[in-house]
Design a protein around this motif. Structure first.
Motif, PDB file in Angstrom:
ATOM      1  N   TRP A  34      16.941 -21.730  42.002  1.00 13.01           N
ATOM      2  CA  TRP A  34      18.123 -20.928  41.703  1.00 13.01           C
ATOM      3  C   TRP A  34      18.247 -19.714  42.633  1.00 13.01           C
ATOM      4  CZ3 TRP A  34      22.007 -23.019  39.738  1.00 13.01           C
ATOM      5  CH2 TRP A  34      21.892 -24.003  38.753  1.00 13.01           C
ATOM      6  N   TYR A  35      17.132 -19.175  43.073  1.00 16.06           N
ATOM      7  CA  TYR A  35      17.195 -18.069  44.032  1.00 16.06           C
ATOM      8  C   TYR A  35      17.834 -18.540  45.333  1.00 16.06           C
ATOM      9  CZ  TYR A  35      15.749 -14.091  46.884  1.00 16.06           C
ATOM     10  OH  TYR A  35      15.740 -12.995  47.705  1.00 16.06           O
ATOM     11  N   LEU A  36      17.396 -19.703  45.836  1.00 15.46           N
ATOM     12  CA  LEU A  36      17.961 -20.235  47.073  1.00 15.46           C
ATOM     13  C   LEU A  36      19.450 -20.543  46.921  1.00 15.46           C
ATOM     14  CD1 LEU A  36      15.078 -22.677  48.099  1.00 15.46           C
ATOM     15  CD2 LEU A  36      15.681 -20.514  49.208  1.00 15.46           C
ATOM     16  N   THR A  37      19.838 -20.986  45.732  1.00 11.43           N
ATOM     17  CA  THR A  37      21.239 -21.331  45.476  1.00 11.43           C
ATOM     18  C   THR A  37      22.117 -20.101  45.317  1.00 11.43           C
ATOM     19  OG1 THR A  37      20.653 -23.425  44.411  1.00 11.43           O
ATOM     20  CG2 THR A  37      22.780 -22.467  43.819  1.00 11.43           C
ATOM     21  N   LEU A  38      21.616 -19.105  44.603  1.00 17.28           N
ATOM     22  CA  LEU A  38      22.468 -18.007  44.156  1.00 17.28           C
ATOM     23  C   LEU A  38      22.403 -16.746  45.014  1.00 17.28           C
ATOM     24  CD1 LEU A  38      21.671 -18.343  40.350  1.00 17.28           C
ATOM     25  CD2 LEU A  38      23.702 -19.190  41.550  1.00 17.28           C
ATOM     26  N   PHE A  39      21.306 -16.532  45.730  1.00 15.14           N
ATOM     27  CA  PHE A  39      21.152 -15.283  46.489  1.00 15.14           C
ATOM     28  C   PHE A  39      22.283 -15.068  47.504  1.00 15.14           C
ATOM     29  CE2 PHE A  39      19.369 -12.638  49.908  1.00 15.14           C
ATOM     30  CZ  PHE A  39      19.051 -11.505  49.170  1.00 15.14           C
ATOM     31  N   PRO A  40      22.756 -16.125  48.182  1.00 11.52           N
ATOM     32  CA  PRO A  40      23.877 -15.893  49.107  1.00 11.52           C
ATOM     33  C   PRO A  40      25.132 -15.369  48.430  1.00 11.52           C
ATOM     34  CG  PRO A  40      22.806 -17.983  49.586  1.00 11.52           C
ATOM     35  CD  PRO A  40      22.250 -17.502  48.272  1.00 11.52           C
ATOM     36  N   HIS A  41      25.206 -15.493  47.113  1.00 14.03           N
ATOM     37  CA  HIS A  41      26.387 -15.049  46.374  1.00 14.03           C
ATOM     38  C   HIS A  41      26.114 -13.762  45.583  1.00 14.03           C
ATOM     39  CE1 HIS A  41      28.270 -18.893  47.375  1.00 14.03           C
ATOM     40  NE2 HIS A  41      27.115 -19.451  47.070  1.00 14.03           N
ATOM     41  N   GLY A  42      24.952 -13.160  45.821  1.00  9.80           N
ATOM     42  CA  GLY A  42      24.665 -11.862  45.222  1.00  9.80           C
ATOM     43  C   GLY A  42      23.914 -11.907  43.909  1.00  9.80           C
ATOM     44  N   TYR A  43      23.355 -13.063  43.560  1.00  7.68           N
ATOM     45  CA  TYR A  43      22.598 -13.191  42.312  1.00  7.68           C
ATOM     46  C   TYR A  43      21.200 -13.725  42.610  1.00  7.68           C
ATOM     47  CZ  TYR A  43      27.239 -12.780  40.260  1.00  7.68           C
ATOM     48  OH  TYR A  43      28.485 -12.337  39.919  1.00  7.68           O
ATOM     49  N   THR A  89      19.077 -14.864  39.701  1.00 13.13           N
ATOM     50  CA  THR A  89      18.630 -15.734  38.617  1.00 13.13           C
ATOM     51  C   THR A  89      19.798 -16.528  38.040  1.00 13.13           C
ATOM     52  OG1 THR A  89      18.961 -14.143  36.812  1.00 13.13           O
ATOM     53  CG2 THR A  89      16.843 -14.059  37.991  1.00 13.13           C
ATOM     54  N   PHE A  90      19.466 -17.666  37.467  1.00 11.02           N
ATOM     55  CA  PHE A  90      20.455 -18.536  36.838  1.00 11.02           C
ATOM     56  C   PHE A  90      21.148 -17.840  35.679  1.00 11.02           C
ATOM     57  CE2 PHE A  90      21.076 -22.081  33.647  1.00 11.02           C
ATOM     58  CZ  PHE A  90      22.223 -22.598  34.232  1.00 11.02           C
ATOM     59  N   ASN A  91      20.374 -17.162  34.829  1.00  5.11           N
ATOM     60  CA  ASN A  91      20.969 -16.499  33.669  1.00  5.11           C
ATOM     61  C   ASN A  91      21.936 -15.402  34.082  1.00  5.11           C
ATOM     62  OD1 ASN A  91      19.767 -18.061  31.689  1.00  5.11           O
ATOM     63  ND2 ASN A  91      17.976 -16.758  31.513  1.00  5.11           N
ATOM     64  N   ALA A  92      21.567 -14.622  35.100  1.00  5.73           N
ATOM     65  CA  ALA A  92      22.447 -13.542  35.547  1.00  5.73           C
ATOM     66  C   ALA A  92      23.755 -14.100  36.093  1.00  5.73           C
ATOM     67  CB  ALA A  92      21.744 -12.695  36.604  1.00  5.73           C
ATOM     68  N   ALA A  93      23.663 -15.125  36.910  1.00 12.07           N
ATOM     69  CA  ALA A  93      24.881 -15.708  37.479  1.00 12.07           C
ATOM     70  C   ALA A  93      25.729 -16.366  36.400  1.00 12.07           C
ATOM     71  CB  ALA A  93      24.508 -16.725  38.562  1.00 12.07           C
ATOM     72  N   GLY A  94      25.068 -17.086  35.486  1.00 13.47           N
ATOM     73  CA  GLY A  94      25.798 -17.754  34.426  1.00 13.47           C
ATOM     74  C   GLY A  94      26.607 -16.788  33.576  1.00 13.47           C
ATOM     75  N   GLN A  95      26.010 -15.646  33.274  1.00 10.29           N
ATOM     76  CA  GLN A  95      26.699 -14.664  32.448  1.00 10.29           C
ATOM     77  C   GLN A  95      27.866 -14.008  33.183  1.00 10.29           C
ATOM     78  OE1 GLN A  95      24.033 -11.929  30.206  1.00 10.29           O
ATOM     79  NE2 GLN A  95      22.397 -13.343  30.722  1.00 10.29           N
ATOM     80  N   GLN A  96      27.729 -13.854  34.483  1.00  7.83           N
ATOM     81  CA  GLN A  96      28.749 -13.141  35.250  1.00  7.83           C
ATOM     82  C   GLN A  96      29.883 -14.047  35.730  1.00  7.83           C
ATOM     83  OE1 GLN A  96      28.989  -9.751  35.888  1.00  7.83           O
ATOM     84  NE2 GLN A  96      27.346  -9.605  34.373  1.00  7.83           N
ATOM     85  N   VAL A  97      29.545 -15.249  36.194  1.00  5.76           N
ATOM     86  CA  VAL A  97      30.571 -16.093  36.803  1.00  5.76           C
ATOM     87  C   VAL A  97      30.757 -17.432  36.092  1.00  5.76           C
ATOM     88  CG1 VAL A  97      30.235 -15.039  39.060  1.00  5.76           C
ATOM     89  CG2 VAL A  97      28.960 -17.112  38.477  1.00  5.76           C
ATOM     90  N   THR A 111      28.036 -21.960  39.031  1.00  4.82           N
ATOM     91  CA  THR A 111      26.680 -22.217  39.515  1.00  4.82           C
ATOM     92  C   THR A 111      26.519 -23.685  39.942  1.00  4.82           C
ATOM     93  OG1 THR A 111      25.672 -22.780  37.344  1.00  4.82           O
ATOM     94  CG2 THR A 111      25.771 -20.443  37.960  1.00  4.82           C
ATOM     95  N   LYS A 112      27.212 -24.590  39.271  1.00  7.37           N
ATOM     96  CA  LYS A 112      27.176 -26.000  39.678  1.00  7.37           C
ATOM     97  C   LYS A 112      27.778 -26.164  41.076  1.00  7.37           C
ATOM     98  CE  LYS A 112      27.546 -27.944  34.964  1.00  7.37           C
ATOM     99  NZ  LYS A 112      27.403 -26.677  34.198  1.00  7.37           N
ATOM    100  N   ASP A 113      28.919 -25.533  41.301  1.00  8.89           N
ATOM    101  CA  ASP A 113      29.566 -25.629  42.606  1.00  8.89           C
ATOM    102  C   ASP A 113      28.695 -25.025  43.701  1.00  8.89           C
ATOM    103  OD1 ASP A 113      31.737 -26.858  41.412  1.00  8.89           O
ATOM    104  OD2 ASP A 113      32.974 -25.039  41.379  1.00  8.89           O
ATOM    105  N   TRP A 114      28.073 -23.892  43.404  1.00 10.55           N
ATOM    106  CA  TRP A 114      27.211 -23.250  44.396  1.00 10.55           C
ATOM    107  C   TRP A 114      25.977 -24.090  44.704  1.00 10.55           C
ATOM    108  CZ3 TRP A 114      27.547 -17.658  42.032  1.00 10.55           C
ATOM    109  CH2 TRP A 114      28.743 -17.052  42.483  1.00 10.55           C
ATOM    110  N   ALA A 150      28.531 -25.713  25.055  1.00 12.13           N
ATOM    111  CA  ALA A 150      28.732 -24.546  24.192  1.00 12.13           C
ATOM    112  C   ALA A 150      29.575 -23.487  24.890  1.00 12.13           C
ATOM    113  CB  ALA A 150      27.383 -23.972  23.771  1.00 12.13           C
ATOM    114  N   GLU A 151      29.369 -23.317  26.194  1.00  8.44           N
ATOM    115  CA  GLU A 151      30.158 -22.342  26.941  1.00  8.44           C
ATOM    116  C   GLU A 151      31.630 -22.754  26.988  1.00  8.44           C
ATOM    117  OE1 GLU A 151      29.284 -20.192  31.033  1.00  8.44           O
ATOM    118  OE2 GLU A 151      30.283 -22.117  31.397  1.00  8.44           O
TER     119      GLU A 151
END
Length: 218
Positions: free
Chosen positions: A102-111, A113-121, A126-129, A179-180
């Motif tokens: 998740w770090y490799l996936t999300l860091f380019p977008h400013g996140y 962790t998975f939980n942090a990105a999930g809550q924000q966007v 996160t699937k698309d990223w 659930a989301e």
């Protein structure tokens, strides 16, 4: 037609224990995973399921068999595999240490962790990223993912009847995603559901509403 889907997450696996990405890849239930599934089976034994399904992952199949073997309607249940309700496919990242993937996936977008990105966007982003980050482009994006699940719901509509109670053993991110999307903002979805926890989804004339999320049964 209105019916209820009892969404159960599978018991703990070895990849769960070691915090590794486990989408379409699979590892067996740990002894603790079997035990927690058996506890959930006891809690659900008096719910007379009309049908029982799982994804085609061994961890889901085994959990489904444990649940149905203890059910009061066991004699009339034939657990069936539905590939539509597999976990999200993580492509290149399958089997990788989860925090690293998740770090490799999300860091380019400013996140980070998975939980942090999930809550924000949101989880769909996160699937698309992740598909974008996959060097093979094999990971599922949100459109691919939801098309697959919708086909599964269409199938359930064909076999269900009004008032039916259907057991469906699926996976953590899939249940969290449902659930989301269909919880109408009723649940604080900060973490995925625990192993062998219960989420209930009512399907009413083709519309989904999650009515309870991640109820711990063990």
């Amino acid at each position: 037609m209105k019916y209820t889907i009892y969404l159960l997450r599978h018991g703990q696996t070895w990849f769960n224990k070691y915090n590794r990405m486990q989408g379409w890849s699979d590892t067996p239930l740990t002894p603790e995973g079997v035990a927690v599934a058996q506890k959930a089976a006891q809690k659900l034994q008096d719910v007379a399921f009309d049908a029982a399904f799982s994804s085609d992952a061994r961890r889901a199949i085994d959990t489904c068999e444990i649940i149905t073997a203890a059910n009061c309607n066991q004699a009339n249940l034939q657990p069936t595999k539905l590939t539509n309700f597999r976990e999200q496919f993580y492509g290149y990242f399958e089997g990788m240490f989860s925090d690293e993937a998740w770090y490799l996936t999300l860091f380019p977008h400013g996140y980070k962790t998975f939980n942090a990105a999930g809550q924000q966007v949101g989880l769909d982003q996160t699937k698309d990223w992740m598909k974008e980050a996959d060097p093979f482009n094999d990971a599922e994006n949100a459109t691919e993912y939801w098309d697959r699940l919708q086909a599964g719901f269409n199938y359930l509509d064909e076999i269900a009847f009004d008032g039916a109670k259907i057991l469906l053993v699926s996976h953590g991110t899939t249940i969290k995603s449902l659930a989301e999307r269909f919880g109408n903002g009723s649940f604080k979805i900060t973490k995925g559901p625990a192993n062998s926890s219960l989420t209930t989804l009512v399907r009413d004339n083709g519309q989904n509403v999650v009515t309870d999320y991640a109820q711990v049964l063990a």
